[in-house]
Write a protein that holds these residues in place. Structure first.
Motif: not given
Length: 513
Positions: A94-104, A89-92, A191-195, A128-131
């Motif tokens: 983190g990936v989602a928030i990283f993507a949103v922040a990058s676009v922003a 949960r925390l990894y996915l 995210i798709v692959v991880g989920a 995401l990194m520790p996970q």
């Protein structure tokens, strides 16, 4: 000396809980690749961001440091949150928030917006990194975990090494915004692959989260770096600079007091009784003080002073970053053969030599006089990383090995942030009198500190190069001093095999808990 049995966190974990190991490895590599890429792409993109958004020299530093500080502060708490709420949960998330922040970042349209979303990138990277490594430990059987670690380290090294070149190509072809936008498709696939393939790990609740410790540590780190950066404007002897340093010292003393009394401390003080662990932390601070601080300034030199395109600058930086790919495994092999103490000292001495050689470079010298020191510095850094990891993670008590890993990664981020700030302050102090002496307005100091050439005023460019040389000497002296400290203060610890050293390096890089 006999080879000690491997001492890693994996030995204390429960057996793998099923899942699909190979697919899980592929899934976590998407997030890992994004974080590795963003650790180096921003240096090449910074001058383009400055030109487009009118960022000051201090703001350019904060574009790097806001990310490093957020990652340093939230890394250990994020690892604990992964245990509590589920690593998948925390990894996915983190990936989602990283993507949103990058676009922003690309859409922000202002320096302030870039800084805010760079900090959010740092927080999500910490999530995401520790996970990544924890999910691999929970999925792979012990006998195959070393292979997963090798792939993990390889993906990270390739992403870091390729960052400058990718950044140069994107800035030249489609604009600096795409240096960050490129994370969106990578994250979406991840995210798709991880989920679909990652199996959630059992939740572990072990005491309370030390929120007071988190807040105090955040304030200490922010205070020190903020004071160093702003000292360029306020002056080193100003009341504001001295006041923030003093407040940071008081807060650090309070942090130590809290950590010595709280039942479940963020950073157990008892583990610092090990000289190897404590000095190993200093090894990482010195290593990344030099690497990230010098990379920031050399990039400005290549782009603004020498006038290279961003693509060419990315290619020219490759010897510094790409050498890390073979250097770390070689460093691990040397650590297993002759011991972490000697290899850490050797790595730092090589860095000091390379940094000293770079002081011979100016606007008129051949690129090869830069490329050779790049290789020496990168090789030395590659030696210092696995040996430093062995001092820290291998020297910690088994039950604190995970916290030691988090400490290691915090040292990396703090060293990079302080190195960028201190070496930039040296540049700013050197160019200020040259700008005024040339009759330029005070506002020109920002451009001069970034290496911009003023036509007909070579004294300003000479001041920048002179400041660069002073910064290189400071970094070289620090590396040499820490190398001496390692040899004097650390008794040779038990030697581990190559696989264990590499595993410790990866766990430390992930801040694994």
């Amino acid at each position: 000396m006999a080879v000690a049995a491997p001492r890693t966190v994996a030995e204390t974990d429960a057996p793998p809980s099923g899942g699909r190991p190979g697919l899980t490895l592929i899934a976590v590599c998407f997030g890992l690749f994004m974080v590795g890429l963003d650790s180096t792409v921003v240096h090449i993109a910074n001058p383009a961001i400055q030109a487009d958004l009118g960022a000051s020299f201090g703001e350019l530093q904060w574009i790097i440091n806001s990310y490093l500080l957020a990652l340093a502060v939230f890394l250990i708490p994020a690892g604990k949150l992964g245990d509590r709420f589920g690593r998948k949960r925390l990894y996915l998330s983190g990936v989602a928030i990283f993507a949103v922040a990058s676009v922003a970042i690309g859409l922000a349209g202002s320096v302030e917006g870039v800084l805010v979303f760079r900090a959010l990138q740092g927080i999500s990277a910490a999530m995401l990194m520790p996970q990544t490594i924890a999910l691999l430990r929970a999925t792979f059987p012990r006998e195959k975990f070393g292979m997963a670690v090798g792939v993990w380290g390889g993906v990270s090294s390739v992403a870091i090494a390729g960052g400058p070149l990718v950044s140069g190509l994107l800035v030249d072809s489609v604009g600096w915004e795409w240096v960050f936008h490129i994370n969106a498709p990578i994250a979406l696939i991840g995210i798709v692959v991880g989920a679909l393939v990652i199996k959630e790990t059992p939740k572990v609740v072990e005491g309370r989260l030390d929120l007071v410790g988190v807040v105090l540590l955040a304030l200490v780190l922010l205070g020190v770096v903020f004071a160093v950066v702003q000292a360029q404007v306020w002056g080193w002897g100003s009341a504001a600079t001295i006041g923030i340093f003093a407040a940071s010292a008081v807060l650090f003393a309070l942090f130590v007091r809290v950590e010595s009394r709280v039942e479940f401390p963020l950073l157990p003080l008892g583990m610092f009784r090990s000289a190897g662990l404590s000095v190993g932390g200093v090894v990482f601070v010195a290593n990344f003080f030099a690497m990230l601080g010098v990379t920031f300034l050399i990039t400005l030199f290549l782009l603004n002073t020498l006038g290279n395109s961003t693509t060419r600058a990315g290619v020219l930086m490759l010897p510094l970053s790409a050498i890390a790919i073979p250097a770390a495994p070689i460093g691990a092999m040397l650590t297993a053969k002759v011991g972490a103490r000697r290899v850490a000292a050797l790595g730092l001495v090589l860095m000091a030599i390379g940094l000293a050689l770079l002081t011979q470079v100016d606007a008129g010298t051949s690129y090869w006089r830069m490329a050779v020191p790049f290789v020496v510095i990168g090789l030395g850094s590659g030696f210092a990383i696995p040996s430093g990891a062995d001092l820290i993670v291998g020297g910690a008590p088994v039950h604190l090995a995970g916290v030691a890993s988090g400490f290691q990664t915090t040292c990396i981020q703090v060293g990079g942030a302080i190195g960028t700030a201190v070496l930039s302050a040296i540049i700013a102090a050197k160019v200020a009198p040259a700008v005024l002496g040339a009759g330029l307005p005070e506002s020109a100091q920002e451009a001069a500190a970034a290496g911009v050439v003023f036509e007909g005023l070579p004294a300003v460019s000479d001041a920048f190069v002179g400041g660069l040389h002073v910064g290189l000497v400071v970094a070289a002296v620090l590396c040499a001093a820490v190398a001496a400290l390692v040899m004097v203060a650390v008794c040779e610890p038990a030697r581990h095999d190559v696989a264990t050293v590499l595993e410790e390096t990866v766990e430390g890089s992930a801040g694994d808990l």
